[in-house]
Design an enzyme around this catalytic site. Structure first.
Site, mmCIF file in Angstrom:
data_model
loop_
_atom_site.group_PDB
_atom_site.id
_atom_site.type_symbol
_atom_site.label_atom_id
_atom_site.label_comp_id
_atom_site.label_asym_id
_atom_site.label_seq_id
_atom_site.Cartn_x
_atom_site.Cartn_y
_atom_site.Cartn_z
ATOM 1 N N ARG A 164 0.829 -1.203 0.000
ATOM 2 C CA ARG A 164 0.000 0.000 0.000
ATOM 3 C C ARG A 164 0.863 1.253 0.000
ATOM 4 O O ARG A 164 0.540 2.245 -0.656
ATOM 5 C CB ARG A 164 -0.914 -0.007 1.224
ATOM 6 C CG ARG A 164 -1.718 1.282 1.466
ATOM 7 C CD ARG A 164 -2.761 1.538 0.434
ATOM 8 N NE ARG A 164 -3.632 0.381 0.246
ATOM 9 C CZ ARG A 164 -4.637 0.338 -0.614
ATOM 10 N NH1 ARG A 164 -4.891 1.390 -1.393
ATOM 11 N NH2 ARG A 164 -5.366 -0.752 -0.755
ATOM 12 N N HIS A 192 -5.306 -3.307 5.160
ATOM 13 C CA HIS A 192 -5.252 -2.304 4.106
ATOM 14 C C HIS A 192 -3.819 -1.975 3.716
ATOM 15 O O HIS A 192 -3.524 -1.684 2.544
ATOM 16 C CB HIS A 192 -5.966 -1.023 4.573
ATOM 17 C CG HIS A 192 -6.197 -0.022 3.491
ATOM 18 N ND1 HIS A 192 -5.505 1.178 3.421
ATOM 19 C CD2 HIS A 192 -7.038 -0.012 2.433
ATOM 20 C CE1 HIS A 192 -5.925 1.865 2.375
ATOM 21 N NE2 HIS A 192 -6.847 1.163 1.755
ATOM 22 N N CYS A 193 -2.916 -2.040 4.687
ATOM 23 C CA CYS A 193 -1.523 -1.665 4.453
ATOM 24 C C CYS A 193 -0.777 -2.636 3.533
ATOM 25 O O CYS A 193 0.268 -2.268 2.989
ATOM 26 C CB CYS A 193 -0.775 -1.581 5.779
ATOM 27 S SG CYS A 193 -1.502 -0.476 6.986
ATOM 28 N N VAL A 194 -1.288 -3.852 3.369
ATOM 29 C CA VAL A 194 -0.559 -4.862 2.605
ATOM 30 C C VAL A 194 -1.300 -5.240 1.327
ATOM 31 O O VAL A 194 -1.027 -6.284 0.718
ATOM 32 C CB VAL A 194 -0.284 -6.111 3.462
ATOM 33 C CG1 VAL A 194 0.653 -5.753 4.614
ATOM 34 C CG2 VAL A 194 -1.565 -6.752 3.984
#
Length: 329
Positions: free
Chosen positions: A87, A321-323
């Site tokens: 992300r 969400h970050c990955v």
């Protein structure tokens, strides 16, 4: 830049490996990646960035043995990475309104202010764009994908603590940053929260605090009594879109107890919206189910909502969400 809710061609994942700072990344993370690939492959393509050919073969064998993964929708790109946070370091896909085509934007990534290794990850957007035969636009500004949130209707939400930080863009003013976002992402309206520098490795990304949902008409955030900053909560409550209209506010809880080894609460805000599924962080906490039910009932009744283990991710400063990174159709 299309909103995350817009129809995807696929989702990009940087698969965990043991060649970086953590020699146990596979043991800690891989079950989560297998689960994400399985769920995502039911509704869109899954593009996996594997560290090398040996890793590609290893990952392929694992997924082929998972009967629920649709391997017809899984493909691979070989590329060395420092870590898994696609992300933040990965490609940002936008539509060039003049040329009527999808392009890959290559914003600068410097390991969240040079706090972590980043040189390999900084090359991923170019690698992806070349592989897809799409134009690659270099953008001379440090910006992580998790530090921005777009409603798809002209508004960008962000925190000053990460973007307007001397460890990212020293000497830049808010006006400078807004000019770049306007030119490259097509936004005209801005919602700025202060954020907290040094709160975590990201300097407090927006995607852990507030998200746009329901075609950009709603902001989902934590309950006001859970908010780290009453000022930030009031800013969200009073925020207006590009047409001057207020957003509907929907609240998600935090975990009922602080996460082990992290000594902080877990958030469910950091979910990922795919074509057919919403992947929601799960912490083995009694509030896991409550958060999922709110997301089903109030935000995405037409999608499957699936809890994905995020305990190890949270310990390292991120969640689902970050990955993940969407590629629009």
């Amino acid at each position: 830049m299309p909103p995350e809710e817009a129809l995807h061609e696929g989702t990009w994942l940087q698969w965990p490996h043991n060649y970086g700072y953590d020699r146990k990344h596979i043991q800690r993370y891989e079950a989560t990646w297998i689960h994400m690939a399985r769920e995502l492959s039911q509704g869109e393509n899954v593009h996996i960035i594997a560290y090398d050919g040996e890793e590609k073969r290893r990952i392929t064998a694992i997924l082929e043995n998972d009967a629920s993964t649709n391997m017809r929708r899984v493909d691979f790109l070989i590329g060395k990475t420092d870590d898994v946070w696609v992300r933040d370091n990965g490609p940002i896909f936008v539509r060039d309104v003049q040329e009527h085509q999808l392009v890959v934007q290559n914003w600068l990534f410097n390991g969240w202010g040079k706090k972590a290794d980043y040189h390999l990850c900084n090359e991923i957007p170019k690698l992806v764009g070349t592989n897809l035969n799409l134009p690659v636009i270099d953008v001379a500004m440090v910006n992580e994908g998790g530090s921005i949130e777009l409603d798809g209707r002209g508004t960008l939400m962000a925190k000053k603590s990460s973007i307007l930080n001397k460890n990212r863009n020293p000497g830049w003013t808010q006006a400078n940053v807004e000019a770049y976002f306007h030119h490259y992402l097509g936004v005209t309206n801005f919602i700025w929260l202060d954020g907290v520098k040094g709160q975590d490795i990201t300097d407090d990304h927006i995607d852990g605090t507030a998200r746009f949902v329901n075609n950009g008409t709603t902001i989902v955030t934590v309950n006001p009594y859970d908010s780290l900053s009453r000022k930030e909560y009031n800013c969200l409550k009073n925020a207006q879109d590009a047409d001057g209209k207020n957003y509907t506010i929907v609240h998600l809880p935090l975990t009922s107890r602080k996460l082990r080894r992290l000594r902080d609460w877990g958030t469910y805000i950091n979910f990922y919206v795919a074509n057919e599924v919403v992947l929601v962080p799960k912490y083995e906490d009694k509030n896991d189910r409550a958060a999922q039910e709110i997301i089903i009932e109030k935000l995405y009744p037409e999608r499957r909502v699936v809890g994905v283990d995020a305990l190890e991710l949270a310990i390292d400063g991120g969640m689902i969400h970050c990955v993940t990174q969407q590629q629009p159709i």
